[in-house]
Design an enzyme around this catalytic site. Structure first.
Site, PDB file in Angstrom:
ATOM      1  N   TYR A 138     -33.399 -85.632  38.494  1.00  0.00           N
ATOM      2  CA  TYR A 138     -34.611 -85.912  38.370  1.00  0.00           C
ATOM      3  C   TYR A 138     -34.836 -86.726  39.317  1.00  0.00           C
ATOM      4  O   TYR A 138     -36.539 -87.138  39.781  1.00  0.00           O
ATOM      5  CB  TYR A 138     -35.066 -86.928  37.320  1.00  0.00           C
ATOM      6  CG  TYR A 138     -35.153 -86.535  35.817  1.00  0.00           C
ATOM      7  CD1 TYR A 138     -33.346 -85.357  35.005  1.00  0.00           C
ATOM      8  CD2 TYR A 138     -35.962 -87.030  35.204  1.00  0.00           C
ATOM      9  CE1 TYR A 138     -33.843 -85.395  34.049  1.00  0.00           C
ATOM     10  CE2 TYR A 138     -36.021 -86.659  33.710  1.00  0.00           C
ATOM     11  CZ  TYR A 138     -34.902 -85.621  32.866  1.00  0.00           C
ATOM     12  OH  TYR A 138     -34.950 -84.912  31.849  1.00  0.00           O
ATOM     13  N   LYS A 190     -19.497 -83.683  33.401  1.00  0.00           N
ATOM     14  CA  LYS A 190     -18.292 -82.573  33.987  1.00  0.00           C
ATOM     15  C   LYS A 190     -17.817 -82.605  34.897  1.00  0.00           C
ATOM     16  O   LYS A 190     -18.220 -81.907  36.054  1.00  0.00           O
ATOM     17  CB  LYS A 190     -19.840 -81.583  34.095  1.00  0.00           C
ATOM     18  CG  LYS A 190     -19.914 -79.813  33.989  1.00  0.00           C
ATOM     19  CD  LYS A 190     -19.301 -79.509  32.391  1.00  0.00           C
ATOM     20  CE  LYS A 190     -19.179 -78.314  32.722  1.00  0.00           C
ATOM     21  NZ  LYS A 190     -18.431 -77.287  30.564  1.00  0.00           N
ATOM     22  N   ASP A 223     -20.290 -80.554  27.217  1.00  0.00           N
ATOM     23  CA  ASP A 223     -19.561 -79.663  26.465  1.00  0.00           C
ATOM     24  C   ASP A 223     -19.772 -80.188  25.401  1.00  0.00           C
ATOM     25  O   ASP A 223     -20.435 -80.315  24.070  1.00  0.00           O
ATOM     26  CB  ASP A 223     -19.856 -78.342  26.570  1.00  0.00           C
ATOM     27  CG  ASP A 223     -18.998 -77.563  28.153  1.00  0.00           C
ATOM     28  OD1 ASP A 223     -18.073 -79.207  27.760  1.00  0.00           O
ATOM     29  OD2 ASP A 223     -18.511 -77.316  28.084  1.00  0.00           O
ATOM     30  N   ASP A 247     -30.911 -86.755  28.994  1.00  0.00           N
ATOM     31  CA  ASP A 247     -32.057 -86.625  27.835  1.00  0.00           C
ATOM     32  C   ASP A 247     -32.079 -85.674  27.276  1.00  0.00           C
ATOM     33  O   ASP A 247     -31.936 -85.805  26.217  1.00  0.00           O
ATOM     34  CB  ASP A 247     -32.483 -85.467  29.493  1.00  0.00           C
ATOM     35  CG  ASP A 247     -33.851 -85.131  29.064  1.00  0.00           C
ATOM     36  OD1 ASP A 247     -34.772 -85.438  28.399  1.00  0.00           O
ATOM     37  OD2 ASP A 247     -34.349 -83.916  28.664  1.00  0.00           O
ATOM     38  N   ASP A 251     -31.305 -86.019  22.987  1.00  0.00           N
ATOM     39  CA  ASP A 251     -32.215 -84.963  21.169  1.00  0.00           C
ATOM     40  C   ASP A 251     -31.347 -84.558  20.534  1.00  0.00           C
ATOM     41  O   ASP A 251     -31.463 -84.000  19.254  1.00  0.00           O
ATOM     42  CB  ASP A 251     -32.809 -84.051  22.434  1.00  0.00           C
ATOM     43  CG  ASP A 251     -34.366 -84.448  22.950  1.00  0.00           C
ATOM     44  OD1 ASP A 251     -35.135 -85.604  22.854  1.00  0.00           O
ATOM     45  OD2 ASP A 251     -35.940 -83.236  22.937  1.00  0.00           O
TER      46      ASP A 251
HETATM   47  C1  IPM Z   1     -38.016 -87.845  27.640  1.00  0.00           C
HETATM   48  C2  IPM Z   1     -38.213 -87.015  27.863  1.00  0.00           C
HETATM   49  C3  IPM Z   1     -39.096 -87.300  29.757  1.00  0.00           C
HETATM   50  C4  IPM Z   1     -37.531 -87.305  29.885  1.00  0.00           C
HETATM   51  C5  IPM Z   1     -40.223 -85.700  29.367  1.00  0.00           C
HETATM   52  C6  IPM Z   1     -41.557 -85.788  28.910  1.00  0.00           C
HETATM   53  C7  IPM Z   1     -40.236 -85.707  31.423  1.00  0.00           C
HETATM   54  O1  IPM Z   1     -37.605 -85.962  27.790  1.00  0.00           O
HETATM   55  O2  IPM Z   1     -37.917 -89.312  27.730  1.00  0.00           O
HETATM   56  O3  IPM Z   1     -36.175 -87.923  27.273  1.00  0.00           O
HETATM   57  O4  IPM Z   1     -37.250 -85.570  30.820  1.00  0.00           O
HETATM   58  O5  IPM Z   1     -36.770 -87.975  30.126  1.00  0.00           O
HETATM   59 MN    MN Z   2     -36.119 -85.278  26.580  1.00  0.00          MN
END
Ligand code: IPM
Ligand code: MN
Length: 352
Positions: A138, A190, A223, A247, A251
């Site tokens: 990032y 990793k 992974d 990130d 999710d």
């Molecule tokens: C998160 C989001 C952000 C990230 C995006 C929107 C830039 O996915 O906060 O996880 O990748 O950090």
């Molecule tokens: Mn995210």
């Protein structure tokens, strides 16, 4: 004497403002109950303002934000704005400019919330991810050559500094101690392929671990951790990882705890101004329909109060969320709450 907290509220795009309103509703209920004051200031940065004025996030805004105790964010991302402009220009800019080097993301399944994991319940899904939040892929290092030609070269580098890695790992160990559950930190990396970056992470991890003899250590490749999070989520307590892996796995974490409508996170600078947000996106197609689950935003409000030191109020919000999902909401995972966005906010605020 009651304390006053200066909070910057940034609703942002899509459904961000409407979930932020519910978070604020619950914050106000907590303030009344626990006798502290909130000085709330709205900031309207986001896609609409950008399309109107061309402004993403003027420099002086960061300066103004540093005068606040915390930032409460809805969501960033607008369908009419090219992807990246707002995400990098607002969300990532704030994380970087305010040096919010930790992204703290709890993965906790509340009773009565459906998880897609068969035979797993609230006692199995209860951990936090400590995601490094200012470096890695990032950082924006790299570049492009010969763009739009058959010889195009794109390079995107992962930046890992000893200082950045160490402060993140240290935070994870401190957090495991404070959390006082399994007392275990798992490094997610990793090391078998990314032999420069994760060598630094691994060495730092085991060095820092020596200062925490009461905390167990564990390691998993990214992974494999995706596999274990599904198969044996009960193994985890605190997971620490870099920005990109964090990130991705959060999710996955959000899905096993009942979906994006539940998952909250904090962008934390322990020495500075932190920012709390629901981790789901702006869901533009649901804007204004009163259908988005505001519990993630309410959970972010809870994390914010905890961070500000109002731990009793934070605990009351958590209890109120638990009570609301246990007693009122049908099933959350189907996206069918049985209530609208506003009503869920009312229920939790009432329970506080
Ligand atoms: C998160 C989001 C952000 C990230 C995006 C929107 C830039 O996915 O906060 O996880 O990748 O950090
Ligand atoms: Mn995210």
């Amino acid at each position: 004497m009651s304390k006053t907290y200066k909070i910057a509220v940034m609703g942002g795009d899509g459904t961000g403002p409407e979930v932020a309103v519910e978070g604020v509703k619950v914050l106000k209920a907590a303030a009344e109950k626990f006798k502290f004051k909130l000085e709330l200031t709205d900031f309207d940065y986001g896609g609409d303002r950008y399309l109107r004025t061309g402004e993403v996030l003027p420099d002086n805004v960061v300066e103004v934000l540093t005068k606040h105790d915390a930032i409460f964010l809805g969501a960033i991302g607008h369908p009419d704005v090219k992807p990246g402009i707002l995400e990098k220009g607002i969300l990532l800019s704030l994380r970087f400019a305010l040096d919010q080097y930790i992204n703290l993301r709890p993965v906790i399944l509340y009773p009565n919330v459906d998880t897609p994991l068969k035979d797993k319940g609230p006692e199995d899904i209860d951990f936090v991810v400590v995601r490094e939040n200012t470096e890695g892929l990032y950082a924006g290092a790299g570049g492009v050559l010969k763009k739009n030609t058959p010889d195009e070269v794109a390079v995107q580098e992962s930046i890992n500094t000893r200082k950045g890695v160490e402060r993140c790992i240290r935070y994870a160990f401190d957090y495991a101690r404070k959390r006082n559950k399994r007392k275990q930190v798992t490094l997610c990396g990793k090391t078998n392929v990314l032999t420069y970056a994760f060598d630094l992470w691994e060495r730092t991890f085991y060095e820092v671990a020596k200062e925490y003899p009461d905390i167990k250590t564990d390691y998993a490749h990214v992974d494999a951790i995706c596999m274990w999070m599904v198969k044996n989520p009960e193994w985890f307590d605190v997971i620490v990882t870099d920005n990109m892996f964090g990130d991705i796995i959060t999710d996955l974490g959000a899905m096993i705890q009942g979906g994006m409508g539940i998952a909250a996170g904090g962008n934390i600078n322990p020495e500075g101004v932190s920012m709390f947000e629901p981790i789901g996106g702006s869901a533009p197609k649901y804007t204004g329909k009163n259908v988005i689950n505001p519990l993630a935003a309410i959970g972010a409000a809870q994390m914010m109060l905890d961070h500000l030191g109002e731990s009793e109020a934070a605990q009351a919000i958590e209890n109120a969320i638990r009570r609301t999902v246990a007693e009122k909401l049908d099933s959350l995972s189907a996206g069918q709450m049985g209530y609208g966005t506003k009503e869920v906010g009312d229920l939790v605020a009432g329970a506080v």
